[in-house]
Design an enzyme around this catalytic site. Structure first.
Site, PDB file in Angstrom:
ATOM      1  CG  ASP A 185      -1.928   1.090   1.261  1.00  0.00           C
ATOM      2  OD1 ASP A 185      -2.755   1.112   0.343  1.00  0.00           O
ATOM      3  OD2 ASP A 185      -1.901   1.930   2.179  1.00  0.00           O
ATOM      4  CD  GLU A 211      -1.982   2.289  -3.801  1.00  0.00           C
ATOM      5  OE1 GLU A 211      -3.027   2.895  -4.087  1.00  0.00           O
ATOM      6  OE2 GLU A 211      -1.388   2.476  -2.727  1.00  0.00           O
TER       7      GLU A 211
HETATM    8  C1  NOJ Z   1      -4.403   3.041  -1.130  1.00  0.00           C
HETATM    9  C2  NOJ Z   1      -5.585   2.151  -0.962  1.00  0.00           C
HETATM   10  O1  NOJ Z   1      -5.837   1.500  -2.182  1.00  0.00           O
HETATM   11  C3  NOJ Z   1      -6.722   3.008  -0.524  1.00  0.00           C
HETATM   12  O2  NOJ Z   1      -7.946   2.315  -0.555  1.00  0.00           O
HETATM   13  C4  NOJ Z   1      -6.404   3.541   0.851  1.00  0.00           C
HETATM   14  O3  NOJ Z   1      -7.406   4.447   1.254  1.00  0.00           O
HETATM   15  C5  NOJ Z   1      -5.066   4.279   0.867  1.00  0.00           C
HETATM   16  N1  NOJ Z   1      -4.043   3.563   0.149  1.00  0.00           N
HETATM   17  C6  NOJ Z   1      -4.578   4.494   2.272  1.00  0.00           C
HETATM   18  O4  NOJ Z   1      -4.126   3.287   2.821  1.00  0.00           O
END
Ligand code: NOJ
Ligand code: CA
Length: 540
Positions: free
Chosen positions: A214, A266
């Site tokens: 993440d 990500e």
């Molecule tokens: C990216 C995640 O995909 C999203 O859903 C989340 O709110 C943020 N990161 C914070 O963790």
């Protein structure tokens, strides 16, 4: 332009089709309205039949769900609404029996305000060792009532929250790049690295095949936490060099396992050269291709996204990934039904041509599964689900509150999956149960059961495409070559013997010489490729 294949001996992750599961919305086994592991396990045969190589699950850990589980209270236990650790272990084993690998979601930038570390930090007060695991700072101004710097939360509002000290006085501030319930941890503190690495091992030891990381680009903050200068485009909280040391260490851990475990980053970073730094051979394995996701449905935009991402990623030896939707964006069946100006906005009430969006979603599916590398399918993509404009009373996404009720947030792509039947809950849970987000009255025709036996359904297009992809030596990892084509057409070949054509124009176009039509996203028009249609050809 021609891009040479990276490697010949192909590890699975270089060409995996990964199905993203949002556990809360996938299948509800016990009828409380929330998806769970019992539901998920019962649907594994569906995923095996669809033909995916792996699943990635959004966070399933104990969490107050202030941000759908991206606020983790305990990284080693399962949210009781989803089930137990024993069920999670059984799920991993059963997925493996079906030939499906399992990726989890690690949230290393922040944790929940309910996490024992943060509760201890609040209780221990200023200057304590417990606070050093976070970013606590005194406020600015005479009474310390101004935040330590000007950073903004990605969810809206300021990125700092002031706490009340144990003695009842207004005290220090802590950093939260996301919701106020999600304090950022301090990656300069050795406990943080040690704990996150222990968490990785905890799940690797249980057979988990890898992690989605993440906000992989945010973990490290510039020393001194200087103000954010919006003008220069540099962010002291994003893309800092020190991040790469973290991933080198993680890679060493993953490589010690047999088989080696993997990571997907990500990271919403631009340009692709910066993204490529995260997937150098001693760092993370792959990264989501958000340039492809945000490309407009135009030949120029899509081609640019394909070219720039493949060039940058192949330069470091990493495969590309192809992503159309996820739990944070408007579903592409809806995006592509909007005018190009509005395709990437989250505004409600933008006019949508549903039929056009669906037609393009079919074409996009075949494009994304023909390009070199891996591909992601967000649950429901295979059914052609649209984004849902939900009534504001039911919204749970933190964007809604944090934006002062101006951004409705992401719930519209998190509506539960319709499995069967003609009314809510459409087999998501037992009859009579009430899904945590309402399911639209018109979703009966989109359910798995409704699409199952229709050879022309969206679902069967995906099934057929995945079956062909699995068996075809040209698909998956490798290179590709653009072919000469009219400007409104994307055409490329992959060796041996495969050609993909996407018509993004209005008029039908001729097919190049070929041996056989393998698959098309819509009917051909007297042997020609109609508007917003993709075809796969065998060509010797
Ligand atoms: C990216 C995640 O995909 C999203 O859903 C989340 O709110 C943020 N990161 C914070 O963790
Ligand atoms: Ca449930």
């Amino acid at each position: 332009m021609s891009v040479e294949p990276p490697a010949s001996d192909v590890p699975w992750w270089r060409e995996a089709v990964v199905y993203q599961i949002y556990p809360r919305s996938f299948a509800d086994g016990n009828g409380d309205g929330t998806g769970d592991l019992a539901g998920l396990r019962s649907r594994l045969p569906y995923l095996a039949d669809l033909g995916v190589d792996a699943v990635w699950l959004n966070p399933w850990y104990v969490s107050p769900l202030a941000d759908g589980g991206y606020d983790v209270e305990d990284y080693r236990r399962i949210n009781p609404e989803f089930g137990t650790l024993a069920e999670a272990e059984a799920f991993v084993a059963e997925a493996h029996e079906h030939g499906i690998r399992v990726l989890l979601d690690i949230v290393p930038n922040h944790l929940s305000e309910q996490h024992p570390w943060f509760r201890a930090a609040l209780a221990a007060g200023p200057g304590s060792p417990e606070r050093k695991r976070f970013w606590f700072r005194p406020g600015r101004g005479e009474n310390g009532d101004e935040p330590p710097n000007n950073w903004r939360s990605i969810f809206g509002g300021g990125a700092w929250e002031r706490v009340t000290e144990p003695d009842g006085t207004p005290g220090e501030w802590y950093l939260h790049l996301f919701g106020v319930e999600q304090p950022d941890v301090n990656w300069n503190h050795p406990d943080v690295a040690a704990e996150m690495e222990a968490v990785l091992r905890f799940w690797f030891d249980r057979g988990v095949d890898g992690f989605r990381v993440d906000v992989a680009d945010l973990l490290v903050k510039e020393d001194g936490l200087p103000d954010d200068d919006k003008e220069i485009g540099y962010r002291p909280w994003k893309g800092q060099d020190g991040i790469h040391d973290i991933y080198r260490s993680w890679r060493t851990i993953a490589d010690k396992y047999d088989p080696p475990r993997v990571f997907v980053a990500e990271a919403w970073v631009k340009p692709p050269e910066l993204l490529a730094r995260f997937v150098r051979s001693d760092e993370l394995h792959t990264a989501f291709n958000f340039d492809f996701l945000t490309a407009l449905w135009t030949p120029a935009d899509l081609r640019h996204a394909v070219d720039t991402t493949t060039e940058a990623l192949f330069t470091v030896g990493a495969p590309a990934t192809w992503v159309l939707s996820n739990h944070d964006v408007v579903r592409h069946a809806t995006r592509y039904g909007r005018s190009t100006d509005e395709q990437n906005s989250r505004m409600p009430d933008v006019p949508v041509d549903d039929a056009l969006g669906l037609r393009r979603a079919r074409a996009a599916a075949l494009l994304s599964l023909a390009l070199p590398g891996g591909a992601y399918i967000y649950q429901g993509d295979e059914l052609g689900l649209p984004w849902v404009e939900l009534p504001v009373e039911v919204l749970q996404c933190p964007h809604w509150v944090r934006s002062g009720f101006t951004r409705k947030g992401r719930d519209g792509c998190r509506v539960p999956i319709p499995w069967s039947g003609d009314r809510s809950p459409y087999g998501f849970g037992p009859d009579g149960s009430k899904p945590w987000l309402p399911m639209p009255a018109e979703w009966a025709t989109l359910s798995v059961a409704a699409q199952d036996t229709d050879p022309d359904s969206h679902l069967n297009l995906y099934r057929t495409a995945l079956r062909i992809r699995r068996g075809h030596p040209a698909l998956g990892d490798g290179g590709f070559t653009w072919l000469d084509s009219p400007p409104q057409v994307l055409a490329f070949s992959r060796e041996p013997g495969f050609v993909c054509l996407v018509n993004l124009g209005v008029d039908p176009v001729d097919l190049p010489p070929h041996d056989e039509v393998l698959l098309a996203s819509g009917s051909l028009d007297d042997g020609r490729l109609p508007s917003d249609t993709t075809v796969w050809l065998a060509s010797s």
